[in-house]
Design a protein around this motif. Structure first.
Motif, PDB file in Angstrom:
ATOM      1  N   LYS A 386      20.814  46.957  60.837  1.00  0.00           N
ATOM      2  CA  LYS A 386      21.923  47.719  60.408  1.00  0.00           C
ATOM      3  C   LYS A 386      23.206  46.930  60.744  1.00  0.00           C
ATOM      4  O   LYS A 386      23.223  46.315  61.489  1.00  0.00           O
ATOM      5  N   LYS A 387      24.141  47.050  59.868  1.00  0.00           N
ATOM      6  CA  LYS A 387      25.414  46.445  59.967  1.00  0.00           C
ATOM      7  C   LYS A 387      26.050  47.224  61.186  1.00  0.00           C
ATOM      8  O   LYS A 387      26.281  48.340  61.411  1.00  0.00           O
ATOM      9  N   ALA A 388      26.440  46.119  62.312  1.00  0.00           N
ATOM     10  CA  ALA A 388      27.185  46.676  63.360  1.00  0.00           C
ATOM     11  C   ALA A 388      28.647  46.850  62.921  1.00  0.00           C
ATOM     12  O   ALA A 388      29.296  46.057  62.224  1.00  0.00           O
ATOM     13  N   SER A 389      29.357  47.908  63.675  1.00  0.00           N
ATOM     14  CA  SER A 389      30.875  48.090  63.092  1.00  0.00           C
ATOM     15  C   SER A 389      31.861  46.797  63.828  1.00  0.00           C
ATOM     16  O   SER A 389      31.215  46.314  64.552  1.00  0.00           O
ATOM     17  N   LYS A 390      32.843  46.793  63.550  1.00  0.00           N
ATOM     18  CA  LYS A 390      33.839  45.975  63.946  1.00  0.00           C
ATOM     19  C   LYS A 390      34.086  45.846  65.624  1.00  0.00           C
ATOM     20  O   LYS A 390      33.968  45.013  66.300  1.00  0.00           O
ATOM     21  N   GLU A 391      34.056  47.178  66.095  1.00  0.00           N
ATOM     22  CA  GLU A 391      34.292  47.411  67.527  1.00  0.00           C
ATOM     23  C   GLU A 391      33.009  47.017  68.208  1.00  0.00           C
ATOM     24  O   GLU A 391      32.890  46.604  69.439  1.00  0.00           O
ATOM     25  N   GLN A 392      31.888  47.103  67.780  1.00  0.00           N
ATOM     26  CA  GLN A 392      30.450  46.965  68.169  1.00  0.00           C
ATOM     27  C   GLN A 392      30.332  45.344  68.357  1.00  0.00           C
ATOM     28  O   GLN A 392      29.731  44.836  69.280  1.00  0.00           O
ATOM     29  N   GLU A 393      30.657  44.706  67.309  1.00  0.00           N
ATOM     30  CA  GLU A 393      30.788  43.210  67.248  1.00  0.00           C
ATOM     31  C   GLU A 393      31.750  42.523  68.301  1.00  0.00           C
ATOM     32  O   GLU A 393      31.470  41.686  68.887  1.00  0.00           O
ATOM     33  N   ALA A 394      32.653  43.263  68.562  1.00  0.00           N
ATOM     34  CA  ALA A 394      33.807  42.895  69.271  1.00  0.00           C
ATOM     35  C   ALA A 394      33.206  42.869  70.805  1.00  0.00           C
ATOM     36  O   ALA A 394      33.528  42.193  71.586  1.00  0.00           O
ATOM     37  N   LEU A 395      32.357  44.119  71.061  1.00  0.00           N
ATOM     38  CA  LEU A 395      31.994  44.087  72.224  1.00  0.00           C
ATOM     39  C   LEU A 395      30.862  43.238  72.729  1.00  0.00           C
ATOM     40  O   LEU A 395      30.665  42.814  73.573  1.00  0.00           O
ATOM     41  N   GLY A 396      30.034  43.061  71.662  1.00  0.00           N
ATOM     42  CA  GLY A 396      29.216  41.981  71.720  1.00  0.00           C
ATOM     43  C   GLY A 396      29.561  40.766  72.151  1.00  0.00           C
ATOM     44  O   GLY A 396      28.913  39.921  72.961  1.00  0.00           O
ATOM     45  N   LEU A 397      30.465  40.146  71.533  1.00  0.00           N
ATOM     46  CA  LEU A 397      31.223  38.977  71.621  1.00  0.00           C
ATOM     47  C   LEU A 397      31.577  39.015  73.224  1.00  0.00           C
ATOM     48  O   LEU A 397      31.649  37.990  73.758  1.00  0.00           O
ATOM     49  N   ARG A 398      32.475  39.880  73.898  1.00  0.00           N
ATOM     50  CA  ARG A 398      32.698  40.034  75.061  1.00  0.00           C
ATOM     51  C   ARG A 398      31.518  39.768  76.039  1.00  0.00           C
ATOM     52  O   ARG A 398      31.468  39.130  77.073  1.00  0.00           O
ATOM     53  N   TRP A 399      30.348  40.615  75.787  1.00  0.00           N
ATOM     54  CA  TRP A 399      29.498  40.193  76.531  1.00  0.00           C
ATOM     55  C   TRP A 399      28.684  38.748  76.535  1.00  0.00           C
ATOM     56  O   TRP A 399      28.197  38.284  77.540  1.00  0.00           O
ATOM     57  N   MET A 400      28.747  38.433  75.407  1.00  0.00           N
ATOM     58  CA  MET A 400      28.293  36.838  75.255  1.00  0.00           C
ATOM     59  C   MET A 400      29.413  35.908  76.023  1.00  0.00           C
ATOM     60  O   MET A 400      28.718  35.026  76.708  1.00  0.00           O
ATOM     61  N   LYS A 401      30.477  36.270  75.914  1.00  0.00           N
ATOM     62  CA  LYS A 401      31.641  35.298  76.493  1.00  0.00           C
ATOM     63  C   LYS A 401      31.356  35.424  78.156  1.00  0.00           C
ATOM     64  O   LYS A 401      31.214  34.554  78.880  1.00  0.00           O
ATOM     65  N   LEU A 402      31.185  36.741  78.754  1.00  0.00           N
ATOM     66  CA  LEU A 402      30.827  36.927  80.005  1.00  0.00           C
ATOM     67  C   LEU A 402      29.680  36.165  80.687  1.00  0.00           C
ATOM     68  O   LEU A 402      29.799  35.409  81.782  1.00  0.00           O
ATOM     69  N   PHE A 403      28.617  36.374  79.735  1.00  0.00           N
ATOM     70  CA  PHE A 403      27.164  35.635  80.166  1.00  0.00           C
ATOM     71  C   PHE A 403      27.147  34.146  79.791  1.00  0.00           C
ATOM     72  O   PHE A 403      26.100  33.505  79.940  1.00  0.00           O
ATOM     73  N   ASN A 404      28.356  33.630  79.178  1.00  0.00           N
ATOM     74  CA  ASN A 404      28.236  32.266  78.667  1.00  0.00           C
ATOM     75  C   ASN A 404      27.251  32.040  77.540  1.00  0.00           C
ATOM     76  O   ASN A 404      26.458  30.965  77.650  1.00  0.00           O
ATOM     77  N   LEU A 405      27.032  32.986  76.683  1.00  0.00           N
ATOM     78  CA  LEU A 405      25.987  32.763  75.559  1.00  0.00           C
ATOM     79  C   LEU A 405      26.827  32.646  74.157  1.00  0.00           C
ATOM     80  O   LEU A 405      26.002  32.582  73.141  1.00  0.00           O
ATOM     81  N   GLU A 406      28.121  32.505  74.345  1.00  0.00           N
ATOM     82  CA  GLU A 406      28.862  32.442  73.067  1.00  0.00           C
ATOM     83  C   GLU A 406      28.377  31.290  72.302  1.00  0.00           C
ATOM     84  O   GLU A 406      28.056  31.347  70.888  1.00  0.00           O
ATOM     85  N   SER A 407      28.038  30.056  72.648  1.00  0.00           N
ATOM     86  CA  SER A 407      27.769  28.796  71.925  1.00  0.00           C
ATOM     87  C   SER A 407      26.061  29.053  71.409  1.00  0.00           C
ATOM     88  O   SER A 407      25.801  28.410  70.394  1.00  0.00           O
ATOM     89  N   LEU A 408      25.467  30.124  71.907  1.00  0.00           N
ATOM     90  CA  LEU A 408      24.311  30.199  71.526  1.00  0.00           C
ATOM     91  C   LEU A 408      23.754  31.579  70.494  1.00  0.00           C
ATOM     92  O   LEU A 408      22.798  31.927  70.307  1.00  0.00           O
ATOM     93  N   ALA A 409      25.187  32.231  70.154  1.00  0.00           N
ATOM     94  CA  ALA A 409      24.942  33.224  69.418  1.00  0.00           C
ATOM     95  C   ALA A 409      24.103  33.372  68.267  1.00  0.00           C
ATOM     96  O   ALA A 409      23.507  34.315  68.023  1.00  0.00           O
ATOM     97  N   ASN A 410      24.017  32.319  67.552  1.00  0.00           N
ATOM     98  CA  ASN A 410      23.225  32.144  66.137  1.00  0.00           C
ATOM     99  C   ASN A 410      21.963  31.608  66.592  1.00  0.00           C
ATOM    100  O   ASN A 410      21.076  31.355  65.545  1.00  0.00           O
ATOM    101  N   LEU A 411      21.451  31.490  67.637  1.00  0.00           N
ATOM    102  CA  LEU A 411      20.090  30.792  67.966  1.00  0.00           C
ATOM    103  C   LEU A 411      19.119  31.800  68.159  1.00  0.00           C
ATOM    104  O   LEU A 411      19.516  32.943  68.694  1.00  0.00           O
ATOM    105  N   PRO A 412      17.876  32.015  67.709  1.00  0.00           N
ATOM    106  CA  PRO A 412      16.966  32.931  67.642  1.00  0.00           C
ATOM    107  C   PRO A 412      16.636  32.947  69.076  1.00  0.00           C
ATOM    108  O   PRO A 412      16.374  31.978  69.769  1.00  0.00           O
ATOM    109  N   ILE A 413      16.321  34.217  69.413  1.00  0.00           N
ATOM    110  CA  ILE A 413      16.086  34.697  70.999  1.00  0.00           C
ATOM    111  C   ILE A 413      14.812  33.656  71.447  1.00  0.00           C
ATOM    112  O   ILE A 413      14.806  33.309  72.634  1.00  0.00           O
ATOM    113  N   SER A 414      13.842  33.309  70.589  1.00  0.00           N
ATOM    114  CA  SER A 414      12.630  32.697  71.092  1.00  0.00           C
ATOM    115  C   SER A 414      13.022  31.184  71.451  1.00  0.00           C
ATOM    116  O   SER A 414      12.412  30.461  72.157  1.00  0.00           O
ATOM    117  N   ARG A 415      14.120  30.582  70.911  1.00  0.00           N
ATOM    118  CA  ARG A 415      14.652  29.094  71.160  1.00  0.00           C
ATOM    119  C   ARG A 415      15.607  29.103  72.289  1.00  0.00           C
ATOM    120  O   ARG A 415      15.819  28.158  72.799  1.00  0.00           O
TER     121      ARG A 415
END
Length: 490
Positions: A386-415
């Motif tokens: 389901k579509k995440a809210s803007k607030e949820q998307e923003a929080l997800g981005l903060r977690w990705m930045k924290l764990f240095n995952l931002e550049s991998l955001a659109n890669l399938p987890i299997s890769r």
């Protein structure tokens, strides 16, 4: 001494990234290698290069061990490959059901009827199609790897240690001349890690040449030589006696933004008497008792280590805690001060609980990216549907930045690399600010550097929040100092 394999001045790319420059390596008969290093990705890349699954842009990899076999098959005009002589145990197990589809779902292992869709250990072993004749039989590998009592068991019901033993057995039935293993002792309990050395010696005694990746402080019996690698190639090699004399250790430190982590964590929780309470809980599958009259209470803010040998029932206990085991309804069992089976929904159980286990990454649909997996934590689903809210998307981005995952955001987890899969799953568990965090061998598959960082991260979470923690690990060195209580299953 005859050469088995040589790597000469090789520049190697693995998964579209530069892996090694000017790599030199010689593997001769009667040598059995352990490969160590700071980066787990580089260890995997080295093994995959031997398997021929990398791009050699300059230099060469020659495989003398396969020359006689290749000549024989060419003369008889048979299709063949040097890979026919290699067995490989990966850190990623990809088992299929009886329909040959990898469409298991996580809860299936705990449902006694649906878990029957999985092939048994015996059926899986019988599927191996060896390209060459050899000494290993179904009976001999079952005895060596203690699978005899598991032959009729569905593979989805196996513990982590049992699954690893099955993977080793499948490799032996290929009748390999070369056996490659990527971190084969990860997830094994202390006793099983000790036994692994004895198994390795028997494999070697049967004429198989072994190369494993492992941590610097876990060199099993049977290994004769050790090599330390990084992107620049082989840094140093030792015989086993030289290595033990040096007491070599790999050291590296790193951290995330601990202050940012603190702002992402919950600041308060509801007042409760207990988080977990079990009274004489007994779980059976058929005639087999997994948990026998178990009593356990976890108070808010406590940090527990859950330990026990492979097959002692840890996964079954965790399945109760995360709401996945249907037998919970017949037990005297409370979560968050509410007795199971009193009208609560599965979501009432999942909402306050964050859960991380390495095998979770296998159960996400193939289109689920790093970003979607993290955001799915808000909805307690195995993927974002389901579509995440803007607030949820923003929080997800903060977690990705924290764990240095931002550049991998659109890669399938299997890769993603194994370590980035673990950070993705941890972010997924934490994004909803859970009262209870359950970590089941959550740093499994990480290299030493990443494991230390994971341990430090959990310590910081404990210091910066009152989150309750249940931590499962076979490695005492991986357990954060904040963990002060122990529940041991026998």
């Amino acid at each position: 001494m005859q050469s088995l394999l040589q790597i000469n001045s090789a520049n190697i790319q693995f998964k579209a990234q530069q892996a090694f420059q000017n790599l030199e390596f010689k593997w001769q008969e009667a040598q059995h290698w352990a490969i160590i290093g700071i980066s787990g990705w580089e260890l995997t890349a080295f093994i995959e290069s031997i398997r021929g699954n990398s791009v050699v842009s300059s230099g060469e990899i020659s495989r003398p061990f396969a020359v006689a076999y290749s000549t024989e098959k060419s003369q008889s005009k048979e299709i063949h490959s040097f890979r026919d002589l290699i067995a490989y145990v990966s850190q990623k197990y990809e088992f299929h059901n009886k329909s040959h589809q990898q469409n298991f779902y996580f809860q299936q292992r705990f449902n006694s009827t649906e878990s029957e869709e999985a092939a048994t250990v015996l059926e899986y072993l019988k599927e191996v199609d060896a390209k060459i004749a050899g000494l290993w039989t179904l009976e001999s590998v079952s005895k060596l790897l203690r699978l005899e009592h598991l032959l009729d068991k569905g593979i989805i019901k196996l513990s982590n240690g049992e699954t690893r033993r099955l993977a080793l057995a499948l490799g032996l039935l290929r009748q390999p001349k070369i056996y490659l293993m990527d971190q084969p002792m990860t997830g094994l309990d202390v006793k099983s890690r000790e036994e692994f050395g004895e198994v390795l010696k028997e494999i070697i005694a049967a004429g198989v040449h072994v190369l494993i990746s492992t941590s610097a402080d876990e060199i099993p019996e049977g290994i004769t030589h050790i090599a330390k690698i990084d992107k620049s190639g082989i840094l140093e090699t030792w015989t086993k006696s030289e290595y033990h004399g040096l007491g070599v250790q790999l050291k590296s430190t790193a951290s995330w933004g601990w202050q940012e982590l603190g702002t992402l964590l919950p600041t308060s929780f509801p007042q409760r008497e207990s988080i977990i309470k079990l009274e004489n809980v007994t779980i059976k599958y058929g005639e087999k008792t997994i948990l026998n009259q178990l009593n356990w209470e976890v108070k808010p803010g406590e940090r527990w280590l859950l330990k026990g040998p492979n097959g002692s029932g840890k996964s079954t206990l965790l399945s109760l805690l995360i709401g996945e085991n249907p037998q919970a309804y017949s037990q005297d069992f409370w979560l968050f001060d509410r007795k199971r089976g009193t009208g609560e929904s599965i979501w009432d159980i999942k909402r306050p609980t964050g859960f991380v286990a390495p095998e979770l990454s296998r159960y996400f649909p193939t289109n689920q990216t790093c970003r979607k997996v993290i955001l799915s934590g808000f909805f307690d689903t195995m993927g974002l549907f389901k579509k995440a809210s803007k607030e949820q998307e923003a929080l997800g981005l903060r977690w990705m930045k924290l764990f240095n995952l931002e550049s991998l955001a659109n890669l399938p987890i299997s890769r993603l690399s194994l370590e980035n899969q673990r950070w993705t799953l941890l972010a997924r568990a934490l994004i909803k600010k859970p009262e209870l965090l359950i970590l089941d061998e959550a740093s499994q598959g990480m290299d030493e550097f990443q494991r230390r960082l994971f341990k430090d991260t959990i310590q910081q979470i404990c210091e910066r929040s009152t989150m309750t923690l249940v931590y499962v690990s076979h490695y005492a060195a991986d357990v954060p100092d904040a963990v002060g209580k122990v529940m041991e299953l026998r």
